[in-house]
Scaffold this active site. Sequence first.
Site, PDB file in Angstrom:
ATOM      1  N   LYS A 157      51.669  43.809  39.811  1.00  0.00           N
ATOM      2  CA  LYS A 157      51.747  43.399  41.176  1.00  0.00           C
ATOM      3  C   LYS A 157      52.929  43.222  41.961  1.00  0.00           C
ATOM      4  O   LYS A 157      53.076  43.187  43.009  1.00  0.00           O
ATOM      5  CB  LYS A 157      51.122  42.149  41.047  1.00  0.00           C
ATOM      6  CG  LYS A 157      49.547  41.968  40.901  1.00  0.00           C
ATOM      7  CD  LYS A 157      48.962  40.644  41.181  1.00  0.00           C
ATOM      8  CE  LYS A 157      47.558  40.638  41.337  1.00  0.00           C
ATOM      9  NZ  LYS A 157      47.057  39.353  41.485  1.00  0.00           N
ATOM     10  N   ASP A 198      45.096  38.141  48.087  1.00  0.00           N
ATOM     11  CA  ASP A 198      44.853  36.836  47.100  1.00  0.00           C
ATOM     12  C   ASP A 198      44.869  35.343  47.878  1.00  0.00           C
ATOM     13  O   ASP A 198      44.188  34.446  47.841  1.00  0.00           O
ATOM     14  CB  ASP A 198      45.910  36.600  45.938  1.00  0.00           C
ATOM     15  CG  ASP A 198      45.452  37.543  45.045  1.00  0.00           C
ATOM     16  OD1 ASP A 198      44.161  38.133  45.001  1.00  0.00           O
ATOM     17  OD2 ASP A 198      46.262  38.078  44.249  1.00  0.00           O
TER      18      ASP A 198
END
Length: 286
Positions: free
Chosen positions: A71, A107
């Site tokens: 990520k 997210d």
Amino acid sequence: MKIVGKTKILGIIGHPVAHSLSPLMHNAAIEALGLDFVYVPFPVEPESLSAAVHGLRALGVRGFNVTIPHKSVVMPLLDKISPEAELCGAVNTVSNENGLLVGYNTDGTGLLKSLRDDLGFKPGGSVVLILGAGGAARGALASLCNAGVSRIIVANRTRERGEALVETFRDRFGKVSFHLSSLETGRLEENLKAADLLVNTTSVGMNGTSFDGLNLASMASHAKVYDMVYSPAETPLLADARRNGLACANGIGMLAAQGEAAFSIWTGVESPPGLMKDRVLAEIVA
Ligand code: ATR
């Protein structure tokens, strides 16, 4: 699902990805909407990340999700990063805009949507206690600060890591007051009392693990508890919240909502409401 010459490819890169629920969620939405897309898993070892990203670009893949451990490291390999992903220090969604790879982070959107839909939580002016100071905590802070919380308390096992996180955000969000707390029993008490919302961003809770001595009895009766962990569905933290009569939810809603946000970036269409969450729930229960 019919794959033809012009079918567009979506996917997920991670290591491992075998456990990922994203292919199920996205393919369910693709099928329900009759779109000409397919979503596939791509296991990518850390040393192959750069080659994989170049390959995905060369193959004209329309978009892909990025999961652990890529990520943050994927960011320099992309052409453009959204302001939110920059603030999170992580990308979970890449969109291929005519050869330009743009990194997003959905997210935070996912967390806020789940807090609203699953707990009826309104961030404006609230006090939030965050457990953890890693990547997931950083994402939570970014979205909660942008949503107007008034105070954030970070409680982390390693104090220096909590300090570093708080310092980064203090500089960016002058209107939010930031505090550090120990995770140790006793020291956390006052902060538990003050919090409108507790969010666990750590992996504690997976495989039956729990925080030593953490007890939610001192939380206010209106306070809510959110656990990003969703397997098991009821972690020891959530069981404690329930015992104390507190509204609580696990991370399934966040998982589904971050997927919905990525899906609309790639396809320009909204996934049918509730479909991704239902698909994941059916899989976990099965
Ligand atoms: P992620 O990107 O999922 O947040 P990470 O960056 O590795 O993963 O961060 C993991 C977080 O979980 C950290 O806050 C870590 O605490 P430390 O900074 O002290 O390592 C926390 N964590 C992991 N296992 C833990 C445990 N058994 N007890 C308390 N905190 C734990």
